[in-house]
Design a protein around this motif. Structure first.
Motif, short mmCIF file in Angstrom:
data_model
loop_
_atom_site.label_atom_id
_atom_site.label_comp_id
_atom_site.label_asym_id
_atom_site.label_seq_id
_atom_site.Cartn_x
_atom_site.Cartn_y
_atom_site.Cartn_z
N LYS A 7 47.01 -44.05 25.74
CA LYS A 7 48.20 -44.90 25.69
C LYS A 7 48.34 -45.50 24.29
N SER A 48 44.00 -51.48 24.92
CA SER A 48 43.66 -52.20 26.15
C SER A 48 44.06 -51.40 27.38
N LEU A 49 45.26 -50.82 27.37
CA LEU A 49 45.71 -50.03 28.51
C LEU A 49 44.93 -48.72 28.60
N THR A 50 44.58 -48.13 27.45
CA THR A 50 43.78 -46.90 27.46
C THR A 50 42.43 -47.15 28.11
N GLN A 94 41.61 -49.60 30.21
CA GLN A 94 41.80 -49.91 31.63
C GLN A 94 42.05 -48.64 32.44
N ARG A 95 42.93 -47.78 31.93
CA ARG A 95 43.23 -46.53 32.64
C ARG A 95 41.99 -45.63 32.71
N ARG A 106 46.71 -58.76 26.96
CA ARG A 106 46.20 -57.47 26.48
C ARG A 106 45.08 -57.68 25.47
N THR A 148 41.59 -58.10 26.87
CA THR A 148 40.93 -56.91 27.41
C THR A 148 40.36 -56.02 26.31
#
Length: 716
Positions: A433, A437-439, A441-442, A597, A600
């Motif tokens: 992503k 942070s989203l990478t 988490q995913r 974000r 994280t």
């Protein structure tokens, strides 16, 4: 209806479950029909085309969804032809994967929907590698993918034509649900046993959710011509109810006080839990309204009970006036009570949604100029060239995606251990992503979900040997997986992995071997995606927080200026004020989301999280109190409180502090004029408590000063 029942009602009547059912039907229908005719492989190919199209079918106006799906159809057909043509040559295939990864990711410059179109096309290119067609099969294979995609588009548009107002009802219901949760969290501030710091953290997090739901509902309602332009009772009620929810959110946000002082003063009296109970009951009533709107069910309501409870609370406050220890301080409780009365009244206004006898002619003051409340994203080619710079987050992400996909392709080509090595490439293309942070988490959710899903799928196959039962479980797992893909990704991965194992069992493959291969490929793909997100051109949230802070400060500065204008006797037109208010809430929510974000990300990449959190909370307190005072002045119109010298000094000082903070964070920022204009000649003093006005303005001055102190620390 208790809390758990309401949650289930929200889920089964919501957009996500509706989409999950539609995606499942669109994928399974061609596969099942063609399988019955003896063409299983062709049915599977059509199902793949429908799956790719589903990626682009995100909530929004029907015209935008249609355009996105049609663009995806073209790209899916093109990438299928291109990938099939070069599949026999590993070098050409590698170059194609690298080129597509870059170009399709760059579509993000035109917004999230365009980015989803690129993701769909890239996913299709990867899935073609599962069984590359021969030259003679190339065109029929691409045509089947196109046919499957067309089936999905036809089904999606048919559902919309049959029930055109259903998506708007679902978006509005989710908006009301998020607001009810926000109000429920406000009740915690009146519970002496809770920790205020934790209460603020939860409230700011929910502010982000409320903003997301309001933006989604606003985008759908104000961009849908059938709702905005047609004079129908249904469309009118949807628009006016949404406006009421935004006004209600302002009143809920405006109800901010010095909760530490309130607890110290009134905690021993035992009255604060009564405030918390009433607020929770109002939130529950609002939540019931959201369920009824979303499910399109009639609703009778419990409004009179709320009014009676409010009157009992009023009587308890009156009793405190007789107590010398608290009599001098009950004014703050009375202000809270007045705000609650207004909130209850506005909840009653939302109940009007269920009154179908309302006239269909729009109210001019509330049903015009909707376009200015939604962002406009035009497809302009020069936007692509302008982003070919390392300063562009999209360009950096496209480079990151290109390198990561190339590495994944090379690793898959050289493993030579299974027929599903393309899973590594698919995992990278889905997991990577724009933000680390989203990478991360995913990746975590993908790994855990794959392990749990593998166990779940193996257990189902071991326990249920009957093909018909397995197929029924597969359908249920598909619906669950696609229903949670936009909300709880972990659930999606668990049930996606499980249903894939069941699917492969129908193909005659050993589910244990497939599970082992999928877990290993997922681990490798996640490792590549994680490393790319961390090492390749990362842009940490702390590097961007100052931009969000500057935007929030400027929005609050303009918001405070309109308050000064009101005090001088020059109120804004309603729509202009709503636009200022929207900018304040959106900028505050964006700042809060960026802060979340950042938390994280690795601690070494976080910059002053304590001071940043304090800035976020102070920004929320400032906008809440400006909204509170603005609401008081609007209700006092046409007369306004006299602009006394002390009030003018406090307001000027607050403006100066915010301006200084903005210039510290963004030296090149444009700021409104600081000098306050004189009051209009017709301004007269209203019979209000001028001392109360001065206290509120003094508090705004203090909060603005506190923001300045925190800003000094942050910019060092």
């Amino acid at each position: 209806m208790n809390t758990q029942t309401r949650r289930l009602s929200y889920f089964f009547s919501g957009q996500n479950f509706t989409d999950g059912v539609r995606i499942t039907v669109a994928i399974l229908l061609p596969a099942v029909l063609l399988t019955q005719l003896g063409h299983f492989e062709q049915g599977l190919t059509m199902a793949t085309g429908a799956l790719c199209l589903s990626v682009t079918d995100t909530p929004g106006p029907a015209a935008h969804r249609r355009n996105g799906m049609l663009a995806a159809l073209v790209l899916v057909f093109g990438t299928a032809l291109l990938t099939g043509a070069v599949a026999s040559n590993a070098w050409l295939l590698g170059l194609e994967i690298a080129g597509l990864s870059f170009l399709l990711t760059m579509l993000l410059v035109w917004g999230a929907r365009a980015g989803a179109v690129g993701t769909a096309a890239l996913l299709n290119a990867v899935l073609v590698l599962a069984h590359p067609p021969t030259p003679g099969q190339l065109l029929p294979h691409a045509a089947l993918l196109l046919a499957g995609g067309l089936c999905y588009v036809a089904l999606a548009l048919l559902v919309y034509q049959v029930r055109p107002y259903r998506p708007a009802q679902q978006a509005l219901g989710e908006c009301v649900h998020a607001l009810a949760r926000f109000l429920e969290l406000k009740a915690k501030f009146y519970q002496p046993e809770t920790v205020l710091k934790d209460d603020y953290r939860q409230l700011v997090a929910q502010q982000v959710v409320v903003n997301e739901k309001q933006e989604a509902a606003r985008d759908f309602l104000f961009r849908t011509r059938q709702i905005v332009n047609e004079s129908t009772s249904q469309g009118r009620r949807l628009v006016l109810t949404f406006v009421e929810t935004v006004d209600l959110y302002e009143r809920v946000s405006a109800g901010h006080y010095d909760y530490a002082a309130v607890r110290d003063t009134f905690g021993p009296t035992g009255i604060l839990p009564a405030f918390a109970a009433l607020i929770r009951h109002v939130a529950t009533e609002l939540d019931h309204l959201g369920v009824a709107i979303q499910a399109n069910h009639p609703y009778s309501g419990v409004g009179p009970k709320l009014s009676a409870e409010w009157e009992l609370l009023q009587a308890r406050i009156s009793a405190l006036d007789d107590d010398p220890a608290t009599a001098a301080n009950t004014r703050v409780l009375k202000k809270i009570l007045v705000n609650l009365r207004d909130i209850i009244r506005r909840v009653g206004n939302i109940r009007r949604y269920f009154d179908e006898s309302q006239p269909a002619v729009p109210t001019p003051s509330r049903a015009v100029d909707h376009a200015q409340f939604v962002a406009h994203q035009e497809i302009q080619l020069h936007a692509l060239s302008q982003n070919f710079t390392m300063k562009s987050a999209v360009f950096r992400h496209a480079l990151r995606m290109t390198l990561a996909c190339t590495v994944a392709f090379v690793v898959g080509e050289n493993l030579g251990r299974g027929q599903h090595n393309y899973w590594i490439l698919m995992t990278v293309s889905i997991m990577l992503k724009p933000g680390f942070s989203l990478t991360r988490q995913r990746n975590t959710e993908r790994i855990v979900g794959t392990l749990v899903g593998g166990v779940l799928g193996a257990f189902v196959l071991w326990l249920l040997p009957w093909p018909d039962v397995r197929f029924g479980v597969l359908v249920v797992f598909m619906v669950v997986a696609y229903s949670f893909q936009r909300t709880v990704y972990l659930v999606t991965v668990v049930f996606l992995t499980a249903y894939l194992l069941i699917l492969f069992s129908f193909l005659g493959l050993s589910y244990l071997g497939v599970a082992e291969e999928r877990i290993l490929d997922t681990l490798m793909g996640c490792a590549i995606a994680f490393a790319a997100g961390y090492f390749l051109f990362p842009r940490w949230e702390s590097d961007q927080l100052t931009d969000y802070m500057a935007t929030a400060l400027r929005a609050n500065l303009v918001y405070l200026r309109q308050l000064a204008d009101r005090l001088a006797g020059r109120p804004l037109p309603p729509n202009e004020y709503r636009l200022l208010r929207k900018n304040v809430y959106v900028s505050g929510a964006n700042l809060a989301a960026a802060f979340q974000r950042m938390l994280t990300e690795p601690k070494s990449k976080q910059y002053r999280p304590t001071e940043t959190y304090e800035f976020v909370v102070l920004n929320h307190i400032l906008s809440s109190n400006i909204a509170s005072l603005t609401g008081t002045l609007r209700e006092a119109a046409p007369a306004v409180p006299a602009f006394a010298p002390e009030s003018r000094r406090a307001l000027t000082s607050a403006l100066a502090a915010l301006q200084k903070s903005l210039l510290l964070i963004a030296p090149a920022a444009e700021v409104p004029a600081l000098e306050l204009a004189p009051a209009e000649p017709e301004v007269s003093a209203v019979l209000t408590d001028d001392k109360s006005l001065l206290e509120q303005l003094t508090f705004l001055q203090k909060v603005s000063g506190d923001i300045g102190k925190v800003t000094d620390v942050l910019v060092k």
